[in-house]
Scaffold this active site. Structure first.
Site, PDB file in Angstrom:
ATOM      1  CG  HIS A 125      -0.368   0.314   2.516  1.00 46.57           C
ATOM      2  ND1 HIS A 125      -0.012  -0.663   3.427  1.00 46.57           N
ATOM      3  CD2 HIS A 125      -0.067   1.492   3.117  1.00 46.57           C
ATOM      4  CE1 HIS A 125       0.473  -0.102   4.521  1.00 46.57           C
ATOM      5  NE2 HIS A 125       0.446   1.215   4.358  1.00 46.57           N
ATOM      6  CG  ASP A 155       0.225  -3.993   2.850  1.00 46.44           C
ATOM      7  OD1 ASP A 155       0.319  -3.492   1.721  1.00 46.44           O
ATOM      8  OD2 ASP A 155       0.168  -3.315   3.892  1.00 46.44           O
ATOM      9  N   GLY A 227       3.191   6.619   7.991  1.00 44.30           N
ATOM     10  CA  GLY A 227       4.583   6.852   7.597  1.00 44.30           C
ATOM     11  C   GLY A 227       5.506   5.760   8.077  1.00 44.30           C
ATOM     12  CG  ASN A 228       6.247   4.143  12.116  1.00 44.63           C
ATOM     13  OD1 ASN A 228       5.707   4.886  12.920  1.00 44.63           O
ATOM     14  ND2 ASN A 228       7.545   3.878  12.146  1.00 44.63           N
ATOM     15  CB  SER A 229       3.138   1.807   6.153  1.00 51.51           C
ATOM     16  OG  SER A 229       1.971   1.945   6.910  1.00 51.51           O
ATOM     17  CB  THR A 245       1.734  -3.752   7.685  1.00 50.21           C
ATOM     18  OG1 THR A 245       0.976  -3.570   6.501  1.00 50.21           O
ATOM     19  CG2 THR A 245       0.922  -4.554   8.695  1.00 50.21           C
ATOM     20  CB  ALA A 246      -1.970  -1.887   9.851  1.00 46.72           C
ATOM     21  CG  LEU A 287      -6.908 -27.558   1.514  1.00 46.30           C
ATOM     22  CD1 LEU A 287      -7.672 -27.381   2.827  1.00 46.30           C
ATOM     23  CD2 LEU A 287      -6.097 -28.840   1.546  1.00 46.30           C
ATOM     24  N   GLY A 288      -8.952 -26.812  -2.714  1.00 43.10           N
ATOM     25  CA  GLY A 288      -9.992 -27.096  -3.701  1.00 43.10           C
ATOM     26  C   GLY A 288     -11.266 -27.617  -3.074  1.00 43.10           C
ATOM     27  CB  ILE A 289     -12.633 -28.166   0.022  1.00 43.20           C
ATOM     28  CG1 ILE A 289     -11.819 -27.296   0.994  1.00 43.20           C
ATOM     29  CG2 ILE A 289     -11.924 -29.485  -0.268  1.00 43.20           C
ATOM     30  CD1 ILE A 289     -11.598 -27.938   2.351  1.00 43.20           C
TER      31      ILE A 289
END
Length: 475
Positions: A125, A155, A227-229, A245-246, A287-289
């Protein structure tokens, strides 16, 4: 009572962001000499530093002297057209001041993780939508950055800068972090470069943070502000344990820090970084479920005591779950040792794994718990793999952050459509959301594939575009 060790403990607390109040009293020299020295926390240097009463003051400064040069400011520049008529020659001639571009700039942080190759990690971001990205080093130099790739779901973004004298931070094994470990955040909050804050690890494995995709956050009370992100979260050895990140504040992030910040663990960041460096994209297994959260009603119907887990509602043929022997009605209560309370938790665990990653499931079946092991597989994204009438379309699952906003959104997203392709001739456009097909509704790519398995003669898609629903009959 031991007043002098208490004094040192309070000073150590102050070094980690706490507040200390000290009262100095006249103590006999002999009594003070008899007190044993209080060892500083691991990684905190005491030798050669100022002292009180012969006892050295703990300090993070020597460690930070190695860390700070590796934390950079990340500048994101976007060109924004002032007017939609800016490309019209007549309009530009009549209103030159309205036809110019505006430059939007934002500032975040980044971390040099490989000095030789110039690799810099930051948040997706921070650089999203950028036309130009540059980094500013701690010595004041500003260098252009080459974008290598990013992963919106975790992110994480990766850049490269050209320089011969960079400093990097080594990556730690974030799986060894424990609640209560001291950590230090370094970044550029509100444009104040090379700002250092400190605290402890408040929690690990944190998820359910609003507006973010796949999650496995480190929670910390070290101040993380706008700004720390993209900046560094390090341990007391100066090793990178996370990418900040947040932060959470009920009044919004700009309202400031209230002691709830989140960082992406270094193990996850490193895994994503390696994929981005190799291919520029991140591939995930599945997993396809299809699953549903076990509530009290479902638990009663299945005859299980506790209303938790993800019940399997469909197993797609040929997928990893089918090969492992999963059945409709199985209740998954853990995956790779992590507790599964609901369908979202299982999807989150899958989303954090790369293709071909091993997965061991704890499954309730017929009143007993069994272990099932498999390896996650990747589904194709080219439309032709699903039906020839979709050739030229690139498909994807919905972003996890969007899924978390509401349970009512499901389907498959059209990322790109090649001009002149079969998909384009049939009316598909980039950004379309395919909600259903002739064979019925589906949740994701695995369900879409199962729906089209028979390649129906008449294929009709229910498409959402611009907030409206359309039916497209494919030829």
């Amino acid at each position: 009572m031991r007043p002098f060790p208490t004094l040192l403990a309070l000073m150590a607390a102050a070094a980690f962001g706490g507040m200390a109040a000290t009262v100095l009293t006249d103590l006999p020299r002999q009594a003070r000499a008899a007190e044993p020295a209080v060892p500083a926390p691991a990684g905190v240097v005491t030798s050669g530093l100022p002292s009180i009463g012969g006892q050295p003051l703990p300090s993070l400064a020597p460690m930070l002297e190695q860390v700070i040069p590796a934390v950079v400011g990340v500048h994101n520049t976007r060109r924004v057209q002032v007017s939609p008529f800016g490309n019209d020659p007549f309009f530009r001639r009549m209103f030159p001041e309205m036809s110019q571009e505006r430059l939007d700039q934002s500032l975040g942080s980044g971390v040099v993780v490989d000095a030789q190759r110039g690799l810099v990690l930051t948040n997706h971001h921070v650089i999203e939508g950028a036309d130009e990205v540059s980094v500013t080093l701690s010595d004041g130099r500003t260098l252009p950055a080459e974008f290598l790739g990013s992963d919106p779901e975790t992110d994480i973004a990766l850049m490269r800068v050209e320089s011969t004298d960079l400093t990097a931070i080594p990556l730690a094994d974030s799986s060894t972090l424990r609640v209560g470990d001291f950590v230090v955040a370094v970044g550029n909050p509100f444009g104040f470069s090379q700002t250092v804050t400190s605290g402890i690890v408040s929690a690990v494995g944190r998820s359910n943070v609003p507006g973010i995709g796949f999650q496995n956050f480190i929670q910390t009370d070290a101040s993380i502000n706008p700004g720390n992100s993209g900046g560094a979260l390090v341990n007391l050895r100066g090793e990178l344990v996370g990418i900040n990140t947040a932060s959470f504040n009920v009044r919004g992030s700009m309202a400031g820090n209230i002691g709830i910040g989140f960082a992406i663990p270094s193990n996850l960041a490193g895994s994503v970084m390696r994929q981005l460096e190799n291919s520029g994209t991140v591939r995930r297994g599945t997993l396809g479920i299809d699953t549903q959260t076990v509530d009290a009603r479902i638990a009663q119907g299945l005859g299980i005591d506790e209303a938790r887990g993800a019940v399997v509602t469909r197993v797609h043929e040929g997928a990893a779950g089918a090969r492992a022997g999963l059945r409709t009605g199985d209740v998954i209560v853990a995956a790779n040792g992590q507790r599964v309370d609901n369908a979202e938790a299982l999807r989150n665990i899958q989303g954090l794994q790369p293709v071909d990653a091993p997965m061991t499931l704890s499954v309730l079946r017929d009143g007993r718990t069994i272990e099932i092991s498999t390896r996650l597989t990747e589904l194709p994204r080219d439309g032709a793999s699903y039906d020839p009438r979709l050739a030229g379309a690139t498909l994807s699952d919905l972003p996890e952050a969007l899924r978390r906003q509401t349970d009512r959104i499901s389907g498959v997203l059209v990322e790109r459509v090649e001009p002149g392709s079969a998909a384009a001739r049939n009316g598909l456009r980039a950004g379309d959301l395919i909600r259903a097909a002739t064979g019925g509704q589906f949740h994701d790519l695995a369900g879409f594939r199962a729906t089209l398995a028979g390649q129906p003669d008449a294929l009709v898609l229910l498409v959402v575009r611009g907030g409206r629903q359309y039916q497209l009959r494919l030829q």
